[in-house]
Design an enzyme around this catalytic site. Structure first.
Site, short mmCIF file in Angstrom:
data_model
loop_
_atom_site.label_atom_id
_atom_site.label_comp_id
_atom_site.label_asym_id
_atom_site.label_seq_id
_atom_site.Cartn_x
_atom_site.Cartn_y
_atom_site.Cartn_z
N TRP A 103 0.80 -1.16 -0.39
CA TRP A 103 -0.18 -0.24 0.07
C TRP A 103 1.05 1.16 0.06
CZ3 TRP A 103 -4.10 -0.64 -2.48
CH2 TRP A 103 -5.10 -1.43 -1.99
N ASP A 174 -1.29 6.29 6.22
CA ASP A 174 -2.64 5.84 5.70
C ASP A 174 -2.65 5.00 6.69
OD1 ASP A 174 -3.85 4.32 5.27
OD2 ASP A 174 -2.77 3.56 2.61
N LYS A 198 -12.29 -1.38 6.66
CA LYS A 198 -11.43 -2.31 7.69
C LYS A 198 -11.44 -2.33 8.95
CE LYS A 198 -9.24 -2.96 3.46
NZ LYS A 198 -8.23 -1.28 3.31
C1 LIG Z 1 -7.09 -1.27 1.76
C2 LIG Z 1 -5.97 -0.28 2.20
C3 LIG Z 1 -5.74 1.06 0.64
C4 LIG Z 1 -7.09 0.47 -0.52
O1 LIG Z 1 -8.48 1.78 -0.09
P1 LIG Z 1 -9.25 1.62 -0.70
O2 LIG Z 1 -10.21 2.23 0.00
O3 LIG Z 1 -9.60 -0.26 -1.42
O4 LIG Z 1 -8.66 2.64 -1.66
C5 LIG Z 1 -4.64 1.76 1.19
N1 LIG Z 1 -4.09 1.59 2.41
C6 LIG Z 1 -4.17 0.50 2.98
C7 LIG Z 1 -3.49 0.59 4.26
C8 LIG Z 1 -4.78 0.09 2.77
O5 LIG Z 1 -5.58 -0.98 4.05
#
Ligand SMILES: *Cc1c(COP(=O)(O)O)cnc(C)c1O
Length: 362
Positions: A103, A174, A198
């Protein structure tokens, strides 16, 4: 006895049963208004209660200081991958992107379209053990407008547990798979974002916590829908928000408060992951190759020494009531995502299954 099903999906992930029961109960007649929550205006007085509560509960749960604003966006975390380099003024100069897995690397690749990126790889392999370089050794550039990193790499199960301490640096995190899983010191960050699916609710909505003074002028070509100033000026309703996800998230936050807030979840998450890693480490049948300092509390990765048994493991687990344990296709193996909503009983059931499976096939 009824076989309780546990869902280990990485995202969209399981939600608290209590919340789902409430959603079902209130679906046709929400708050006694005679209609569903998804068929009223986002600007109605009724819906604005949800918005206010969500923001207040987030502030309370995370002790968000007054000089930070909270925004709610569409477009997921990936939307932020694009918005961040466009919004932050110096972005045509250099930006630091710390690369610890899939990511954070994806965020970097997106940013490269808009600015010069200082790539800081921090994931190392020491004799087969994966370890993240400590923050003090990260080679940040002097002129960077911000530093982007990801404290929990959802796919690889790698976590950076230390909090950033860099002086005079704009830190962007993030937190898609870790927000609300433990206490954090918001003051250490300038900008935090997390897509909801999540740990916070259903997919569709993304939470941003940012220092108010970060609302500067963005690059002129920035799409309005990705412009933080525009989003702020429209109270996160520049376009019609995903009202259903917003509503469910508000219930998840209420549920968290009732359970004892982030303190409670932090302790529980630590306990759950510790038990599972212990099971893996104490066996010669399962393995996790991540250094103890960098193991995720949220996504526990493991492999079988004998990979020929992989399919068997999944089918047997499925029969036993343990769903979606398959690892992400880019790394294979298994992944147990154990976010806030996963109770200790789910982790214990998984551990019991792993012991049984080992006895049978080991
Ligand atoms: C799931 C995830 C993403 C992507 O998320 P989207 O909402 O599908 O764009 C980005 N960063 C992390 C750490 C994630 O777990």
């Amino acid at each position: 006895m009824k076989n309780i099903i546990y869902n280990f999906s990485a995202g969209p992930a399981m939600l608290p049963k209590e919340v789902l029961v409430n959603v079902k109960k209130d679906f046709l007649n929400w708050d006694n208004i005679g209609t569903s929550v998804i068929e009223i205006s986002h600007r109605s007085q009724e819906f604005s209660k949800i918005i206010k509560n969500t923001e207040n509960d987030l502030r309370e749960l995370l002790s968000v200081p007054k000089n930070y604003i909270i925004l709610f966006c569409s477009g997921g975390a990936r939307g932020q991958f694009s918005a961040i380099p466009m919004n932050f003024q110096n972005s045509f100069n250099i930006t630091d992107y710390v690369d610890s897995g899939y990511w954070s690397n994806s965020a970097m690749l997106e940013a490269k379209k808009y600015c010069t990126v200082n790539h800081i790889p921090v994931k190392n392999n020491y004799n087969g053990i994966i370890k993240v370089l400590p923050m003090e050794k990260w080679k940040l550039s002097n002129e960077s407008s911000y530093v982007h990193y990801c404290p929990n790499e959802t796919i690889e199960g790698i976590a950076i547990h230390e909090e950033p301490f860099f002086e005079k640096k704009t830190i962007i995190g993030d937190f898609s798979s870790s927000l609300l899983s433990r206490k954090i010191n918001i003051n250490r960050y300038s900008f935090i974002y997390a897509s909801a699916q999540k740990n916070l609710g259903p997919s569709g909505i993304t939470v941003i916590i940012m220092k108010k003074n970060m609302l500067q002028s963005s690059q002129p070509f920035t799409p309005s829908i990705l412009n933080y100033k525009t989003i702020f000026m429209h109270q996160s309703m520049f376009n019609t928000p995903v009202t259903f996800s917003w509503y469910v998230m508000s219930l998840v936050l209420k549920w968290m408060k009732k359970k004892g807030g982030v303190d409670y979840f932090e302790k529980n998450n630590q306990k759950k992951s510790k038990l599972l890693y212990q099971k893996i480490d104490n066996s010669e049948f399962y393995i996790n190759r991540i250094h103890k300092k960098n193991r995720s509390w949220m996504n526990v990765i493991f492999n079988l020494y004998d990979e020929k048994l992989n399919e068997k493991f999944l089918t047997e687990a499925h029969k036993y009531g343990l769903k979606f344990l398959k690892g992400h296709k880019i790394i294979g193996g298994f992944r147990a995502s154990i976010y806030n909503a996963m109770p200790m009983s789910g982790v214990k059931k998984l551990i019991k299954f792993m012991s049984n499976f080992e006895k049978k096939f080991g």
